[in-house]
Structures are given as structure tokens and as C-alpha cells.
Design a protein around this motif. Structure first.
Motif, PDB file in Angstrom:
ATOM      1  N   GLU A   4       0.840  -1.200   0.000  1.00  0.00           N
ATOM      2  CA  GLU A   4       0.000   0.000   0.000  1.00  0.00           C
ATOM      3  C   GLU A   4       0.871   1.244   0.000  1.00  0.00           C
ATOM      4  O   GLU A   4       1.944   1.261   0.585  1.00  0.00           O
ATOM      5  CB  GLU A   4      -0.878   0.062   1.261  1.00  0.00           C
ATOM      6  N   ALA A  29       0.101   4.437  -8.593  1.00  0.00           N
ATOM      7  CA  ALA A  29      -0.928   3.449  -8.253  1.00  0.00           C
ATOM      8  C   ALA A  29      -0.657   2.087  -8.887  1.00  0.00           C
ATOM      9  O   ALA A  29      -1.025   1.057  -8.314  1.00  0.00           O
ATOM     10  CB  ALA A  29      -2.303   3.967  -8.659  1.00  0.00           C
ATOM     11  N   ARG A  30       0.005   2.073 -10.029  1.00  0.00           N
ATOM     12  CA  ARG A  30       0.321   0.798 -10.686  1.00  0.00           C
ATOM     13  C   ARG A  30       1.287  -0.049  -9.869  1.00  0.00           C
ATOM     14  O   ARG A  30       1.324  -1.259 -10.016  1.00  0.00           O
ATOM     15  CB  ARG A  30       0.910   1.039 -12.067  1.00  0.00           C
ATOM     16  N   ASP A  33      -0.997  -2.326  -4.560  1.00  0.00           N
ATOM     17  CA  ASP A  33      -2.318  -2.943  -4.589  1.00  0.00           C
ATOM     18  C   ASP A  33      -3.391  -1.946  -4.187  1.00  0.00           C
ATOM     19  O   ASP A  33      -4.512  -2.001  -4.683  1.00  0.00           O
ATOM     20  CB  ASP A  33      -2.365  -4.156  -3.652  1.00  0.00           C
ATOM     21  N   ARG A  34      -3.031  -1.059  -3.265  1.00  0.00           N
ATOM     22  CA  ARG A  34      -3.990  -0.049  -2.813  1.00  0.00           C
ATOM     23  C   ARG A  34      -3.236   1.238  -2.497  1.00  0.00           C
ATOM     24  O   ARG A  34      -2.128   1.215  -1.975  1.00  0.00           O
ATOM     25  CB  ARG A  34      -4.724  -0.513  -1.559  1.00  0.00           C
ATOM     26  N   VAL A  35      -3.885   2.357  -2.818  1.00  0.00           N
ATOM     27  CA  VAL A  35      -3.377   3.682  -2.475  1.00  0.00           C
ATOM     28  C   VAL A  35      -4.419   4.335  -1.582  1.00  0.00           C
ATOM     29  O   VAL A  35      -5.610   4.295  -1.878  1.00  0.00           O
ATOM     30  CB  VAL A  35      -3.153   4.559  -3.736  1.00  0.00           C
ATOM     31  N   ARG A  36      -3.957   4.910  -0.493  1.00  0.00           N
ATOM     32  CA  ARG A  36      -4.829   5.703   0.365  1.00  0.00           C
ATOM     33  C   ARG A  36      -4.369   7.147   0.291  1.00  0.00           C
ATOM     34  O   ARG A  36      -3.202   7.446   0.536  1.00  0.00           O
ATOM     35  CB  ARG A  36      -4.758   5.223   1.816  1.00  0.00           C
ATOM     36  N   PRO A  50      -7.343   6.845  -9.540  1.00  0.00           N
ATOM     37  CA  PRO A  50      -7.325   5.452 -10.007  1.00  0.00           C
ATOM     38  C   PRO A  50      -8.254   4.559  -9.165  1.00  0.00           C
ATOM     39  O   PRO A  50      -8.535   4.855  -8.001  1.00  0.00           O
ATOM     40  CB  PRO A  50      -5.856   5.045  -9.818  1.00  0.00           C
ATOM     41  N   LYS A  51      -8.687   3.469  -9.754  1.00  0.00           N
ATOM     42  CA  LYS A  51      -9.653   2.577  -9.103  1.00  0.00           C
ATOM     43  C   LYS A  51      -9.150   1.987  -7.790  1.00  0.00           C
ATOM     44  O   LYS A  51      -9.940   1.714  -6.901  1.00  0.00           O
ATOM     45  CB  LYS A  51     -10.061   1.458 -10.053  1.00  0.00           C
ATOM     46  N   ASN A  52      -7.860   1.770  -7.659  1.00  0.00           N
ATOM     47  CA  ASN A  52      -7.329   1.165  -6.434  1.00  0.00           C
ATOM     48  C   ASN A  52      -6.996   2.209  -5.359  1.00  0.00           C
ATOM     49  O   ASN A  52      -6.257   1.950  -4.431  1.00  0.00           O
ATOM     50  CB  ASN A  52      -6.089   0.314  -6.733  1.00  0.00           C
ATOM     51  N   THR A  53      -7.598   3.388  -5.509  1.00  0.00           N
ATOM     52  CA  THR A  53      -7.335   4.491  -4.592  1.00  0.00           C
ATOM     53  C   THR A  53      -8.529   4.769  -3.697  1.00  0.00           C
ATOM     54  O   THR A  53      -9.650   4.888  -4.168  1.00  0.00           O
ATOM     55  CB  THR A  53      -6.969   5.768  -5.377  1.00  0.00           C
ATOM     56  N   GLU A  54      -8.249   4.870  -2.416  1.00  0.00           N
ATOM     57  CA  GLU A  54      -9.255   5.195  -1.406  1.00  0.00           C
ATOM     58  C   GLU A  54      -8.928   6.577  -0.850  1.00  0.00           C
ATOM     59  O   GLU A  54      -7.779   6.857  -0.518  1.00  0.00           O
ATOM     60  CB  GLU A  54      -9.205   4.161  -0.282  1.00  0.00           C
TER      61      GLU A  54
END
Length: 150
Positions: A4, A29-30, A33-36, A50-54
């Protein structure tokens, strides 16, 4: 659990500031697995991420709240350490004296922010899989430095 990235910003992805992140975040982000995203001041229209971003909104109107005098007393050792390091880093004793009151206020704000971050995320932080990233050398960098002193 995968790798992350916890990215600490002033406003991004809100408003128009920190526009350089619009280009950099998809690349970053690539690699995770996850970005906060932790915007200090989540104000203004939200931009696409990006989709994997919270997006984590820890603060709203309370972003400039300062640690109470009682909290400072209970954490006096950390407060004094930050003040000592700041004094030693100052351009001169006169410059430090001139800005001391403002510095004390900012340290108290950082202490409050660090307490909020710790309460919500300390149990999820694993240095083996989480990378902390702050662009700016104020605000979040101070908060993260205080977090490290825990």
C-alpha cells in the motif's frame, strides 16, 4: 495483504491544487495494490483517482484544531523534543524567538492530527507493506515525524 501507498496531501484530490499529482498518481498506483489518499483539507470538487485508490478524510473543519493543554502536558517530552530540534535548526536564536509562538501553535496542531491518525490507522500500519509519502515538508511531515516518536 499487498503493498500500500499512503499519500498525504494538502488538498488533492479536491480543488485545483497539487495538479502534478493528477499525472503522477496513476503511475504510482500501478506499483501498489492499494493507495490511500489523506488530504488535510478535503475542500472543493473531487477529481478522478485510479480505481485502487481510497480517499480518507480524517479532517474537515477541525483541520486546524490544536492539541489541548492537557494533551501537551501528557506528551510534554515529545513537544519539547520538537521544540528543541526546531530551535537547533533555526537560522538564529533571534529568528527562533520571533517565530516561537507560531511554531508552538503549529506543533500543537500537528499533535492533534497525529492523535487522530493514530486512533484511526495505527493498527493498519505495517512498515513492511505500507509506504508513507508526503510531498510537503510541513503539516503532514511533522505529523508523521510525531507518529514515529510514539
Amino acid at each position: 495483504m499487498g503493498k500500500e501507498l499512503w499519500l498525504f496531501t494538502i488538498r488533492y484530490p479536491y480543488g485545483n491544487g497539487e495538479s502534478f499529482l493528477e499525472n503522477e498518481l496513476p503511475i504510482l498506483a500501478r506499483g501498489f495494490d492499494r493507495v490511500r489518499l489523506f488530504p488535510l483539507m478535503p475542500e472543493g470538487p473531487q477529481r478522478e483517482v485510479p480505481k485502487n485508490t481510497e480517499i480518507v478524510e480524517l479532517f474537515g473543519a477541525d483541520a486546524y484544531t490544536a492539541a489541548s493543554p492537557l494533551q501537551v502536558l501528557t506528551e510534554l517530552r515529545r513537544f519539547n523534543r520538537v521544540m528543541r530540534v526546531s530551535k537547533a535548526s533555526a537560522q538564529s536564536a533571534e529568528v527562533f524567538a520571533k517565530h516561537r509562538r507560531n511554531l508552538m501553535s503549529r506543533v500543537r496542531q500537528a499533535m492533534y492530527r497525529e492523535r487522530v491518525l493514530t486512533a484511526r490507522f495505527a493498527s493498519q500500519y505495517d512498515p513492511e507493506r505500507v509506504v508513507l509519502y508526503s510531498y510537503w515538508t510541513s503539516d503532514w511531515a511533522t505529523v508523521l515525524g510525531l507518529w514515529k516518536l510514539n
